[in-house]
Design a protein around this motif. Structure first.
Motif, PDB file in Angstrom:
ATOM      1  N   LEU A 247       4.475  15.142   3.099  1.00 35.13           N
ATOM      2  CA  LEU A 247       3.941  14.012   2.332  1.00 35.13           C
ATOM      3  C   LEU A 247       5.034  12.981   2.060  1.00 35.13           C
ATOM      4  O   LEU A 247       4.773  11.765   2.085  1.00 35.13           O
ATOM      5  N   GLY A 248       6.254  13.453   1.795  1.00 36.69           N
ATOM      6  CA  GLY A 248       7.362  12.527   1.606  1.00 36.69           C
ATOM      7  C   GLY A 248       7.627  11.712   2.857  1.00 36.69           C
ATOM      8  O   GLY A 248       7.872  10.495   2.788  1.00 36.69           O
ATOM      9  N   LEU A 249       7.571  12.355   4.035  1.00 36.14           N
ATOM     10  CA  LEU A 249       7.765  11.624   5.279  1.00 36.14           C
ATOM     11  C   LEU A 249       6.662  10.610   5.498  1.00 36.14           C
ATOM     12  O   LEU A 249       6.928   9.471   5.924  1.00 36.14           O
ATOM     13  N   ILE A 250       5.414  10.977   5.224  1.00 35.79           N
ATOM     14  CA  ILE A 250       4.303  10.047   5.405  1.00 35.79           C
ATOM     15  C   ILE A 250       4.497   8.808   4.537  1.00 35.79           C
ATOM     16  O   ILE A 250       4.261   7.673   4.979  1.00 35.79           O
ATOM     17  N   ALA A 251       4.941   9.001   3.290  1.00 33.29           N
ATOM     18  CA  ALA A 251       5.206   7.858   2.419  1.00 33.29           C
ATOM     19  C   ALA A 251       6.291   6.957   3.005  1.00 33.29           C
ATOM     20  O   ALA A 251       6.187   5.725   2.975  1.00 33.29           O
ATOM     21  N   ILE A 252       7.336   7.565   3.576  1.00 34.53           N
ATOM     22  CA  ILE A 252       8.402   6.780   4.200  1.00 34.53           C
ATOM     23  C   ILE A 252       7.875   6.008   5.405  1.00 34.53           C
ATOM     24  O   ILE A 252       8.264   4.857   5.646  1.00 34.53           O
ATOM     25  N   LEU A 253       6.971   6.633   6.173  1.00 35.33           N
ATOM     26  CA  LEU A 253       6.408   5.963   7.352  1.00 35.33           C
ATOM     27  C   LEU A 253       5.620   4.705   6.965  1.00 35.33           C
ATOM     28  O   LEU A 253       5.644   3.704   7.688  1.00 35.33           O
ATOM     29  N   TYR A 254       4.931   4.746   5.827  1.00 33.76           N
ATOM     30  CA  TYR A 254       4.252   3.537   5.350  1.00 33.76           C
ATOM     31  C   TYR A 254       5.270   2.428   5.111  1.00 33.76           C
ATOM     32  O   TYR A 254       5.050   1.273   5.502  1.00 33.76           O
ATOM     33  N   ALA A 255       6.388   2.790   4.461  1.00 40.42           N
ATOM     34  CA  ALA A 255       7.413   1.783   4.190  1.00 40.42           C
ATOM     35  C   ALA A 255       8.027   1.258   5.482  1.00 40.42           C
ATOM     36  O   ALA A 255       8.290   0.050   5.615  1.00 40.42           O
ATOM     37  N   VAL A 256       8.261   2.139   6.452  1.00 44.64           N
ATOM     38  CA  VAL A 256       8.818   1.723   7.734  1.00 44.64           C
ATOM     39  C   VAL A 256       7.882   0.745   8.441  1.00 44.64           C
ATOM     40  O   VAL A 256       8.313  -0.275   9.000  1.00 44.64           O
ATOM     41  N   ALA A 257       6.577   1.035   8.412  1.00 42.35           N
ATOM     42  CA  ALA A 257       5.608   0.148   9.054  1.00 42.35           C
ATOM     43  C   ALA A 257       5.597  -1.229   8.397  1.00 42.35           C
ATOM     44  O   ALA A 257       5.529  -2.257   9.079  1.00 42.35           O
ATOM     45  N   VAL A 258       5.672  -1.238   7.075  1.00 44.65           N
ATOM     46  CA  VAL A 258       5.629  -2.519   6.346  1.00 44.65           C
ATOM     47  C   VAL A 258       6.885  -3.333   6.632  1.00 44.65           C
ATOM     48  O   VAL A 258       6.819  -4.538   6.910  1.00 44.65           O
TER      49      VAL A 258
END
Length: 431
Positions: A247-258
């Motif tokens: 879940l922590g990685l998924i949250a980071i992936l949102y930030a990376v996409a943005v």
């Protein structure tokens, strides 16, 4: 049709294996209280059945890892040669995977500091597991000099027989890249041979996993005989820590996409939901591919050309959650056995996790769980005997593996597309 049959098989298998785990613990606990018919002889027979099933899985590790790495490197080289967009996509994949690997090591270590394993529960889980193998000095001791020497095995056959997996991984990577330099008349049959080897090993894994309910029942019964049902809480703790890391990685992936995809958070979050729903229901990135392509084009402002090239390539060679989830499992095993991981062991595990993530097939986690995680454990000098019990509850972490992979694939497609999301894109998407 074939893919849907595989998904149905694995979903059904997941349920049967989970039932076998619960039944084994319950029967073992009951036998511990009221006695086991046949006494010690019956217990030894049941333990032998569990060990036989574990050995059947272990025998596929070396040839499967080698074959997958050679064919995976060949596919990456072929993709890179197709054009600048493919090369850019591969660079994005590599950067995200490297970041995920580093995050995975620190996230799992931090989670264990905040929420450590209950000692009694840990002992209960290990009480009936098969005896652990010796920890390998190349991974756990000797420091940096020993680690560097282990990267190039002087005898790959001997290294394979001794489970010196990191050296085998390095040799396979070198072999794969060397094969890409051969002329086509030599390269194609060589790659085809190793593709056949890996596919043959996968067939054997399928066969062995058909007997998974029997093997897991036998191993779980041994745990129940030794410690009752006290292991259940530790399995729940294991699930929670692996899922939290993802879940922590998924949250980071949102930030990376943005940040790097230059897209608004609300647009990206809404746009990927349909693909995430498919990932949740199928636990397969491959089955989620049509939904990913559709959402990338209609909701994320990704061109058809980019979506059509990047997303199939991502499904083939890019599994962002693989290093995080696999390292989380291995680090959990280390804490379970009370093994302190040295920096060289963590580096060995991280490098092996990256290599395995490239070679792993895009199928549900029950198929690839053991052959993905066992090499990392071996590279870190960790025992793998408890893996079948963790396999039994993999169905829950695997849901988040697939959701994370789909999220990373769509983030990568948006990053490769480049440019800011235009008002026309958003109007076309109905946002």
């Amino acid at each position: 049709m074939a893919q849907s049959r595989i998904i149905r098989l694995v979903t059904s298998l997941s349920f049967r294996v989970l039932i076998a785990l619960v039944a084994g613990l319950a029967v073992g606990a009951a036998a511990r209280s009221w006695g086991l018919p046949g006494g010690a002889g019956t217990a030894e027979l049941i333990a032998a059945i569990g060990q036989l099933w574990l050995n059947a899985l272990k025998m596929t590790i070396i040839p499967l890892v080698f074959g997958l790495l050679v064919t995976g490197i060949a596919s990456i080289a072929d993709a890179a040669a197709t054009g600048r967009m493919a090369l850019r996509a591969l660079m994005v994949f590599a950067l995200i995977l490297t970041g995920a690997m580093i995050y995975g090591i620190f996230a799992s270590g931090g989670l264990h500091l905040l929420w450590p394993i209950d000692p009694e529960g840990g002992r209960a889980l290990l009480a009936g597991a098969p005896p652990e193998t010796a920890v390998r000095a190349t991974a756990q001791g000797g420091g940096l000099p020993a680690f560097l020497k282990s990267l190039a095995p002087p005898n790959p056959i001997k290294a394979a027989s001794e489970d010196a997996i990191l050296g085998i991984v390095v040799f396979a990577i070198a072999f794969g890249f060397a094969a890409t330099r051969l002329p086509a008349r030599l390269r194609l049959p060589l790659v085809t041979f190793f593709e056949g080897v890996s596919e043959t090993m996968i067939v054997i894994v399928h066969w062995v996993l058909l007997a998974a309910p029997v093997g897991v029942f036998a191993l779980a019964l041994g745990v129940g005989l030794s410690a009752g049902v006290g292991a259940a809480g530790t399995l729940g703790h294991y699930i929670a820590l692996v899922v939290l890391a993802q879940l922590g990685l998924i949250a980071i992936l949102y930030a990376v996409a943005v940040i790097f995809g230059r897209i608004r958070l609300d647009r990206f979050a809404r746009g990927i939901i349909p693909a995430q729903v498919v990932a949740f229901s199928t636990q397969s990135s491959l089955a989620s591919l049509p939904a990913m392509v559709e959402q990338a084009r209609t909701a994320l402002g990704v061109s058809s050309a980019t979506a059509g090239l990047v997303l199939p390539l991502a499904v083939a060679v890019f599994r962002a959650t693989s290093p995080v989830a696999n390292l989380a499992v291995c680090i959990y095993i280390a804490h379970l056995y009370g093994i302190a991981l040295s920096p060289t062991a963590l580096i060995a595990g991280g490098l092996t996790a990256l290599a395995v993530s490239v070679g792993s097939v895009g199928l549900p986690g029950q198929i690839s769980f053991f052959v993905s995680i066992a090499p990392i454990c071996l590279a870190m000098g960790l025992p793998i005997e408890v893996l079948p019990l963790l396999l039994a509850v993999e169905v829950i972490p695997d849901i988040f593996r697939t959701i994370g992979n789909v999220t990373a694939d769509l983030a990568a497609a948006r990053i490769v597309e480049g440019g800011d999301a235009t008002a026309e894109d958003e109007a076309a998407a109905g946002i």
